[in-house]
Design a protein around this motif. Structure first.
Motif, mmCIF file in Angstrom:
data_model
loop_
_atom_site.group_PDB
_atom_site.id
_atom_site.type_symbol
_atom_site.label_atom_id
_atom_site.label_comp_id
_atom_site.label_asym_id
_atom_site.label_seq_id
_atom_site.Cartn_x
_atom_site.Cartn_y
_atom_site.Cartn_z
ATOM 1 N N TYR A 211 -4.746 3.048 5.386
ATOM 2 C CA TYR A 211 -4.876 4.420 5.887
ATOM 3 C C TYR A 211 -4.090 4.655 7.174
ATOM 4 O O TYR A 211 -3.445 5.679 7.336
ATOM 5 C CB TYR A 211 -6.349 4.753 6.114
ATOM 6 N N LEU B 54 -13.658 2.711 9.597
ATOM 7 C CA LEU B 54 -12.937 2.969 8.350
ATOM 8 C C LEU B 54 -13.344 1.954 7.293
ATOM 9 O O LEU B 54 -13.599 2.297 6.140
ATOM 10 C CB LEU B 54 -11.428 2.873 8.591
ATOM 11 N N GLU B 55 -13.402 0.689 7.715
ATOM 12 C CA GLU B 55 -13.788 -0.356 6.762
ATOM 13 C C GLU B 55 -15.194 -0.123 6.222
ATOM 14 O O GLU B 55 -15.461 -0.344 5.053
ATOM 15 C CB GLU B 55 -13.721 -1.734 7.428
ATOM 16 N N ILE C 121 -12.625 2.069 3.347
ATOM 17 C CA ILE C 121 -11.192 2.356 3.389
ATOM 18 C C ILE C 121 -10.494 1.278 4.206
ATOM 19 O O ILE C 121 -10.923 0.951 5.307
ATOM 20 C CB ILE C 121 -10.932 3.734 4.022
ATOM 21 N N ASP C 122 -9.419 0.726 3.646
ATOM 22 C CA ASP C 122 -8.691 -0.316 4.348
ATOM 23 C C ASP C 122 -7.857 0.316 5.463
ATOM 24 O O ASP C 122 -7.013 1.163 5.193
ATOM 25 C CB ASP C 122 -7.777 -1.047 3.356
ATOM 26 N N PRO C 123 -8.095 -0.090 6.732
ATOM 27 C CA PRO C 123 -7.339 0.513 7.831
ATOM 28 C C PRO C 123 -5.837 0.286 7.683
ATOM 29 O O PRO C 123 -5.039 1.124 8.110
ATOM 30 C CB PRO C 123 -7.858 -0.185 9.087
ATOM 31 N N ARG D 46 -0.503 8.610 0.228
ATOM 32 C CA ARG D 46 -1.187 9.550 1.124
ATOM 33 C C ARG D 46 -0.186 10.508 1.745
ATOM 34 O O ARG D 46 0.293 10.291 2.853
ATOM 35 C CB ARG D 46 -1.943 8.773 2.196
ATOM 36 N N TYR E 268 0.828 -1.213 0.000
ATOM 37 C CA TYR E 268 0.000 0.000 0.000
ATOM 38 C C TYR E 268 0.860 1.261 0.000
ATOM 39 O O TYR E 268 0.451 2.308 -0.481
ATOM 40 C CB TYR E 268 -0.924 0.023 1.221
#
Lengths: 257, 261
Positions: free
Chosen positions: A142, A132-133, A137-139, A40, A33
């Protein structure tokens, strides 16, 4: 009786292999990621501030006194052989090759590592990770991935800072207090130090950065979602990362030098 | 909208779902009622794919949630909103950033549009003007309302509520009930509520499902549940401490247990 204890051993072995495997997948996913767009940048900047900038003061103090003590002890030993002039070299070599990366990593593990584990654990207790999930959004992407990548970036930088401050600490005691010649303190240091010393210290710092972030995020992420779960996870994370820093340090030293 | 067929799940020896089959209709409010440990929160997590069941299927809009890939699951969740029991607001963000979070992650909107959207949602939950406060500065009831505003910011077709009224004072609970009803009646949002608050449940539900240790013991409209003659249902609704649902967790006789020493 015997079969029972064999079962017990087997189960223990299996579960530790499972944890190891899971943590490996966890790390691979976080690193994937980290390089996959979107990168990010805001999250990375936030983490860099927390893990990097906010560690500077404690690293400064630790480094200053480490250098000062090293100079004091080194002077005592070296003066027995009449070779006080080598103090600069002795301080620089032990700081850059060994104490810089290790002490810096131990301080970061204690300060930032524990906070990382606690933060992730608390996010788990308060359902922020499932939230988040639920928002798609994949914790791991993120929350975890920026922490790991920043830790790998920050540790070499902090170590460089540590090295400089510690050498300066040695200068204060050696040159200003004990009266060693300033030229020999710095001159011999520059002559004896090789690039190899510096980049092996750098490799150590990189590895410790990865190690701290990996252990602290994984333990936080898998913590039991209770108050005791998070508090014991925080303790375990600091203890485990400190011990592994020292162990990995030995392995790296034997490979690198 | 959601159909659950023969769902089974257990934690070790404790079953949280035994052959559970039920469905949740579009544009309706369905309340899953059950005591603590009845498996209702686990069921909710399985419906949204946060947790895996042991066997059985959960169909959402024709897709089997239990078989979806992670990416498909994340895509599906964009149509879902969820209000967590503890609101699950991000502590480090203020109210505005909390509600804006899903928008900023999934839509490329200008800050001006985001601001307007947030004002609309905050007005709906009656908290306009709190944008710059931190979650720790709000009361429990207010954080739930902010959590709800965040859950509906992407205009989901279905909203899940995990214990929306537990731990709230009667007035705050009333506010939450009104909001659940408003969202459903005015915007047609399908709602699934997990709760042990019987009064609220019977007030807002179109359909009630009562779960008891992983088994569905009753399904029906609030009227049907009120007039039920099933002793388990009656015990649950009246809240009597002992009955078909025993007071003591041990199935051993007390005297026998004492005599064993």
């Amino acid at each position: 009786m015997i079969s029972n204890s064999i079962t017990f051993l087997g189960r223990g072995g299996l579960s530790s292999v499972q944890v190891l495997g899971r943590s490996g997948v966890f790390l691979a996913l976080s690193l994937y990621y980290a390089v996959r767009p979107p990168i990010r940048m805001t999250r990375i900047a936030e983490e860099l501030e927390f893990i990097g900038t906010k560690s500077c003061l404690i690293i400064f103090v630790t480094a200053l006194f480490t250098g000062m003590v090293l100079a004091l002890q080194g002077y005592y030993t070296l003066s027995k052989f009449g070779s006080e002039a080598l103090l600069g070299t002795a301080v620089a070599l032990s700081i850059i090759r060994e104490l810089g990366p290790v002490l810096c990593a131990l301080m970061v593990a204690g300060r930032a590592g524990s906070a990382i584990t606690a933060e992730i654990g608390i996010m788990k207790i308060t359902d922020q990770l499932p939230a988040l999930e639920m928002m798609g959004i994949d914790p791991i992407e993120y929350v975890i991935s920026p922490k790991i990548i920043v830790s790998i970036i920050a540790l070499p930088l902090l170590t460089a800072f540590f090295d400089i401050v510690a050498i300066f600490g040695g200068y204060i005691v050696g040159v200003l207090l004990l009266g060693i010649n300033e030229g020999s303190y710095f001159g011999d240091m520059v002559k004896t130090l090789t690039l190899h010393d510096i980049y092996s210290g750098f490799i150590k710092a990189l590895s410790f950065g990865l190690l701290i972030a990996w252990i602290c995020t994984f333990i936080g992420y898998t913590a039991k979602p209770t108050t005791e779960g998070v508090s014991s996870a925080t303790t375990n994370a600091v203890v485990l990362s400190s011990v592994s820093i020292l162990m990995v340090d030995y392995v790296l030293t034997s490979i690198l030098f | 909208m959601i159909t659950i067929t023969n769902l089974n799940h257990s934690y070790g020896k404790i079953a949280t779902a035994k052959n559970v089959s039920c469905n949740f209709e579009t544009n309706k409010i369905t309340v899953i009622l059950g005591g603590s440990g009845s498996g209702k929160s686990t069921l909710l997590k399985q419906i949204v794919g946060l947790q895996k069941a042991d066997s059985g299927s959960i169909e959402f809009n024709g897709q089997d949630v239990t078989r979806l890939s992670k990416r498909a699951l994340y895509e599906m969740r964009k149509e879902m909103g969820m209000l967590f029991q503890g609101s699950a607001l991000f502590n480090s963000f203020n109210i505005f950033d909390n509600i804006a979070f899903p928008l900023r992650q999934h839509r490329s909107l200008s800050e001006k549009v985001i601001k307007t959207l947030i004002k609309i949602k905050l007005e709906m939950v009656g908290l306009r003007g709190t944008e710059l406060l931190m979650p720790s500065q709000l009361s429990g009831g207010m954080t739930k309302r902010v959590g709800l505003a965040r859950a509906i910011i992407m205009d989901p077709k279905i909203v899940f509520y995990d214990e929306p009224t537990s731990g709230l004072d009667p007035i705050s609970a009333g506010v939450i009930n009104k909001l659940i009803l408003d969202l459903n009646r005015k915007l047609g949002v399908t709602s699934v509520v997990v709760s042990h608050d019987i009064e609220s449940a019977l007030l807002i539900a179109d359909k009630v499902i009562i779960l008891f240790y992983g088994e569905i013991i009753a399904t029906g409209t609030p009227e049907e549940i009120r007039e039920s003659t099933d002793p388990k249902v009656i015990q649950f609704i009246t809240g009597s401490p002992d009955g078909p649902i025993p007071f003591s967790v041990s199935d051993k006789k007390f005297i026998a247990d004492l005599m064993e020493g």
